[in-house]
Design a protein around this motif. Sequence first.
Motif, PDB file in Angstrom:
ATOM      1  N   PRO A 104      44.820 -45.428   6.341  1.00  0.00           N
ATOM      2  CA  PRO A 104      43.425 -45.841   6.581  1.00  0.00           C
ATOM      3  C   PRO A 104      42.958 -46.948   5.652  1.00  0.00           C
ATOM      4  CG  PRO A 104      43.549 -43.620   5.639  1.00  0.00           C
ATOM      5  CD  PRO A 104      44.931 -43.997   6.034  1.00  0.00           C
ATOM      6  N   SER A 132      46.101 -45.023  11.401  1.00  0.00           N
ATOM      7  CA  SER A 132      45.943 -43.590  11.162  1.00  0.00           C
ATOM      8  C   SER A 132      46.718 -43.139   9.929  1.00  0.00           C
ATOM      9  CB  SER A 132      46.412 -42.807  12.395  1.00  0.00           C
ATOM     10  OG  SER A 132      46.328 -41.420  12.174  1.00  0.00           O
ATOM     11  N   ASN A 157      47.304 -48.620  16.188  1.00  0.00           N
ATOM     12  CA  ASN A 157      46.602 -47.348  15.980  1.00  0.00           C
ATOM     13  C   ASN A 157      47.364 -46.420  15.037  1.00  0.00           C
ATOM     14  OD1 ASN A 157      44.934 -48.418  17.942  1.00  0.00           O
ATOM     15  ND2 ASN A 157      45.703 -47.099  19.581  1.00  0.00           N
ATOM     16  N   ARG A 158      48.677 -46.393  15.169  1.00  0.00           N
ATOM     17  CA  ARG A 158      49.489 -45.475  14.352  1.00  0.00           C
ATOM     18  C   ARG A 158      49.433 -45.868  12.879  1.00  0.00           C
ATOM     19  NH1 ARG A 158      55.504 -44.499  16.352  1.00  0.00           N
ATOM     20  NH2 ARG A 158      54.316 -43.361  17.940  1.00  0.00           N
ATOM     21  N   ASP A 166      42.820 -50.091  16.974  1.00  0.00           N
ATOM     22  CA  ASP A 166      42.582 -50.221  15.550  1.00  0.00           C
ATOM     23  C   ASP A 166      43.221 -51.504  15.025  1.00  0.00           C
ATOM     24  OD1 ASP A 166      41.591 -47.717  16.014  1.00  0.00           O
ATOM     25  OD2 ASP A 166      43.120 -46.645  14.869  1.00  0.00           O
TER      26      ASP A 166
END
Length: 268
Positions: free
Chosen positions: A56, A53, A49-50, A78
């Motif tokens: 992208p 983010s 996820n990091r 993600d």
Amino acid sequence: MGKTIGVVSRFPEHLSHFDLAYYEVKDVAGVWHPPIVGTVPMVSVFGDNRAASDHPEWVQVDANGQRAVRSSRYFDWDAICPSHPEVRRLAVDWVQKAAQQSRSRRLRLDDASFAREGYCRCELCLEKAGGQDQLEAYRQRVISAFVEEVRNDIPHVDMTLFPDPLPGHLERRFGNNLDQLSDLVDRFIVPIYDLHYATTYWLEILAQGFRERLTRPFFVELYALGVAEEALGRAAEVALHYADGVLFAYGNKLDALLRLRERLERVS
């Protein structure tokens, strides 16, 4: 010969009680947890996820431009694209760091796959694959090449598989070519999660399917946090009939985990 009973845990105080203990050193949130010597480090490779983010442009996409992120209806975390050289370098660095700090000769790859069928179709994937009709074979080559690269530095590699044993599904949906990976992986881990395990017929079907598909040893991983001990024990006995071992994941009650291990040792 008895079968293996182990744990996947975030509780360091639990780990020494089991001969096989996987410790999550890098999770899907992108958080790094210092490895613990004497345990097998587990690394979430292409789930982060990091990183998604912060970058992208690394996120996997499908043909309609839908991104593989938590805000989508399909995903719990993600997924970043293995075709990006920066993602590949990061993944190798995570794995090498985990192995060095844990001083382990074994490591587990988690989320070492593409997100699901139709992903990734970013411009870089399409370019490297040589066109859309080559994507399926390309995705399999990418994942197998990554595992092979990791295996050059780590003697023993375990790998998580999505719980879908139907012929061709792992290859088409996730880029996991079992014929190729079986030459590189020592054992496969199949998480088959439920919050209750009130019935087990479906678990038996999945476990039997993997028994028939895999030529390497495999373990079934059961979700243990908040699950009734008796139901979890019954599910583990069913899984152990087909698998080479059972792992209890994320349970927070050590006494219950030890009782479950004793129960399975009596029947294995």
